[in-house]
Motif scaffolding. Structure first.
Motif, mmCIF file in Angstrom:
data_model
loop_
_atom_site.group_PDB
_atom_site.id
_atom_site.type_symbol
_atom_site.label_atom_id
_atom_site.label_comp_id
_atom_site.label_asym_id
_atom_site.label_seq_id
_atom_site.Cartn_x
_atom_site.Cartn_y
_atom_site.Cartn_z
ATOM 1 N N CYS A 1 0.879 -1.171 0.000
ATOM 2 C CA CYS A 1 0.000 0.000 0.000
ATOM 3 C C CYS A 1 0.906 1.207 0.000
ATOM 4 N N ILE A 2 1.085 1.760 -1.146
ATOM 5 C CA ILE A 2 2.020 2.884 -1.254
ATOM 6 C C ILE A 2 1.276 4.088 -1.813
ATOM 7 N N SER A 3 1.391 5.158 -1.145
ATOM 8 C CA SER A 3 0.703 6.362 -1.611
ATOM 9 C C SER A 3 1.578 7.567 -1.417
ATOM 10 N N THR A 4 1.507 8.447 -2.357
ATOM 11 C CA THR A 4 2.270 9.698 -2.268
ATOM 12 C C THR A 4 1.358 10.837 -2.648
ATOM 13 N N ALA A 5 1.350 11.885 -1.840
ATOM 14 C CA ALA A 5 0.506 13.035 -2.126
ATOM 15 C C ALA A 5 1.251 14.280 -1.785
ATOM 16 N N GLN A 6 1.217 15.247 -2.668
ATOM 17 C CA GLN A 6 1.859 16.528 -2.389
ATOM 18 C C GLN A 6 0.896 17.637 -2.752
ATOM 19 N N ALA A 7 0.757 18.598 -1.838
ATOM 20 C CA ALA A 7 -0.071 19.760 -2.105
ATOM 21 C C ALA A 7 0.833 20.962 -2.121
ATOM 22 N N LYS B 1 4.468 37.159 -2.027
ATOM 23 C CA LYS B 1 4.226 35.819 -2.568
ATOM 24 C C LYS B 1 4.400 34.803 -1.450
ATOM 25 N N LEU B 2 3.574 33.769 -1.457
ATOM 26 C CA LEU B 2 3.670 32.693 -0.483
ATOM 27 C C LEU B 2 3.532 31.359 -1.190
ATOM 28 N N LYS B 3 4.401 30.428 -0.853
ATOM 29 C CA LYS B 3 4.345 29.085 -1.423
ATOM 30 C C LYS B 3 4.435 28.068 -0.282
ATOM 31 N N ALA B 4 3.514 27.102 -0.297
ATOM 32 C CA ALA B 4 3.533 26.045 0.707
ATOM 33 C C ALA B 4 3.310 24.707 0.028
ATOM 34 N N SER B 5 4.102 23.708 0.376
ATOM 35 C CA SER B 5 3.947 22.383 -0.220
ATOM 36 C C SER B 5 4.039 21.323 0.865
ATOM 37 N N LEU B 6 3.352 20.211 0.630
ATOM 38 C CA LEU B 6 3.362 19.099 1.574
ATOM 39 C C LEU B 6 3.362 17.794 0.795
ATOM 40 N N ASN B 7 4.324 16.944 1.102
ATOM 41 C CA ASN B 7 4.447 15.651 0.442
ATOM 42 C C ASN B 7 4.382 14.548 1.499
ATOM 43 N N LEU C 1 3.760 -3.100 4.434
ATOM 44 C CA LEU C 1 4.031 -4.473 3.993
ATOM 45 C C LEU C 1 3.687 -5.447 5.113
ATOM 46 N N SER C 2 3.155 -6.596 4.757
ATOM 47 C CA SER C 2 2.874 -7.618 5.761
ATOM 48 C C SER C 2 4.181 -8.238 6.247
ATOM 49 N N ASN C 3 4.128 -8.891 7.424
ATOM 50 C CA ASN C 3 5.328 -9.479 8.006
ATOM 51 C C ASN C 3 5.919 -10.589 7.147
ATOM 52 N N ASN C 4 5.088 -11.235 6.310
ATOM 53 C CA ASN C 4 5.583 -12.325 5.472
ATOM 54 C C ASN C 4 5.776 -11.897 4.012
ATOM 55 N N TRP C 5 5.909 -10.598 3.782
ATOM 56 C CA TRP C 5 6.129 -10.087 2.419
ATOM 57 C C TRP C 5 7.521 -10.474 1.946
ATOM 58 N N LYS C 6 7.591 -11.316 0.867
ATOM 59 C CA LYS C 6 8.861 -11.885 0.422
ATOM 60 C C LYS C 6 9.599 -10.991 -0.577
ATOM 61 N N GLY C 7 9.015 -9.888 -0.942
ATOM 62 C CA GLY C 7 9.668 -9.017 -1.909
ATOM 63 C C GLY C 7 10.748 -8.134 -1.308
ATOM 64 N N GLY C 8 10.837 -8.128 0.019
ATOM 65 C CA GLY C 8 11.834 -7.296 0.678
ATOM 66 C C GLY C 8 11.316 -5.889 0.939
ATOM 67 N N GLY C 9 12.067 -5.134 1.745
ATOM 68 C CA GLY C 9 11.683 -3.770 2.084
ATOM 69 C C GLY C 9 11.069 -3.687 3.466
ATOM 70 N N VAL C 10 10.772 -2.478 3.894
ATOM 71 C CA VAL C 10 10.165 -2.253 5.205
ATOM 72 C C VAL C 10 9.020 -1.252 5.064
ATOM 73 N N SER C 11 8.088 -1.309 5.986
ATOM 74 C CA SER C 11 7.004 -0.337 6.021
ATOM 75 C C SER C 11 7.565 1.014 6.474
ATOM 76 N N PHE C 12 6.998 2.089 5.926
ATOM 77 C CA PHE C 12 7.471 3.409 6.321
ATOM 78 C C PHE C 12 6.386 4.451 6.067
ATOM 79 N N VAL C 13 6.532 5.583 6.722
ATOM 80 C CA VAL C 13 5.718 6.753 6.428
ATOM 81 C C VAL C 13 6.657 7.953 6.413
ATOM 82 N N GLY C 14 6.489 8.848 5.464
ATOM 83 C CA GLY C 14 7.375 9.997 5.335
ATOM 84 C C GLY C 14 6.594 11.275 5.120
#
Length: 300
Positions: free
Chosen positions: A8-14, A31-37, A43-56
């Motif tokens: 479950c991967i999602s990326t959103a930037q405003a 002028k004002l600029k604001a952005s958010l990404n 990933l499930s514990n038995n996900w064999k594709g490798g990698g780790v769960s994260f939030v950024g």
């Protein structure tokens, strides 16, 4: 039956750019600029594709308020950037961290040149760590920076060249700088015996005889592609050695895919002999939403 929860991967930037309504009478340009990404992977514990769960999270805030009347001008800018990631098994880790404030008074001596006096601050918000593994493979974190550790406060006096609205170059033969390290004793074991050039128990270092060069560029370089950059050079006359001249380069390229979607790549390159004898670098890539507006037209 085992149930797997896969990717479950999602990326959103405003990104929002706001300016005051066009006013032919007002001497102010704002002028004002604001952005958010926000990015996430689960990933499930038995996900064999490798990698780790994260939030950024990656956030940017930039605002400008510039005044010009006759020969007098007063430019103000606040530029804030912060990014972090929360990785499973590793915890919170900061990626980017910048606080830059700048104010400048200018007096026009020609159409392209000003005499100026300015004051700016460059520091960060949160504690910073370097990560490494010891001989047993255990990961360790070294505390190397924090709020106002370091902080650079520079006053500059000289000439500014501004041939167009998208480019400025400040030449400051006299630029005293104060380096602040809040509680430098904390960094003796992890940074050096003089953290960021400040020798404990002192918390401040003064560099009175110095020069600074500051250049800014912000322009649409081709259709739907904008380049923004800032270059900063600082040299101490008392220790004028090419190896000890500080350089900081920040670049951001933004490409509009369509009216609302954009791709942006940003990078920072830093050389400061008091921090490290090698060049430091960081880079980020993001995809998200973009809206821009300004109340003036760039000169060609």
């Amino acid at each position: 039956m085992a149930v797997a929860l896969l990717g479950c991967i999602s990326t959103a930037q405003a990104q929002i750019t706001l300016t005051a309504p066009v006013d032919t009478i007002s001497p102010w340009r704002t002028k004002l600029k604001a952005s958010l990404n926000i990015s996430e992977a689960l990933l499930s514990n038995n996900w064999k594709g490798g990698g780790v769960s994260f939030v950024g999270l990656n956030g940017l805030f930039n605002t400008q308020a510039n005044y010009r009347s006759g020969r007098n001008s007063w430019d103000n800018q606040a530029d804030l950037l912060f990014a972090f990631a929360q990785n499973k098994g590793q915890g919170y880790r900061k990626n980017l961290d910048r606080l830059f404030l700048d104010t400048k008074y200018g007096y026009s001596i020609s159409s392209d040149w000003d005499l100026f006096a300015s004051l700016n601050l460059l520091t960060q918000f949160a504690p910073g760590y370097e990560y490494s593994k010891d001989s047993t493979g255990t990961e360790r974190a070294r505390f190397v920076s924090s709020w106002f550790a370091p902080a650079f406060i520079t006053s500059s006096y000289g000439f500014e060249y501004h041939p167009a609205t998208f480019f400025k170059l400040r030449l400051s033969p006299f630029s005293p700088r104060i380096t602040v390290v809040n509680d430098p004793q904390r960094f003796l074991a992890t940074v050096s015996d003089s953290p960021y050039g400040v020798r404990p128990p002192r918390q401040v270092r003064y560099e009175i005889l110095a020069l600074q060069v500051l250049s800014e560029f912000d322009k649409q370089i081709m259709e739907n592609v904008t380049l923004k950059g800032r270059y900063l050079l600082f040299a101490n006359y008392e220790k004028l050695n090419w190896r000890k001249i500080d350089h900081r380069l920040e670049l951001a390229i933004t490409a509009k895919v369509n009216k609302y979607i954009n791709v942006a790549i940003t990078g920072i390159s830093l050389y400061d002999y008091d921090q490290d004898t090698k060049i430091q670098a960081s880079q980020t890539l993001s995809l998200g939403f973009l809206y821009t507006f300004q109340n003036y037209t760039e000169q060609k």
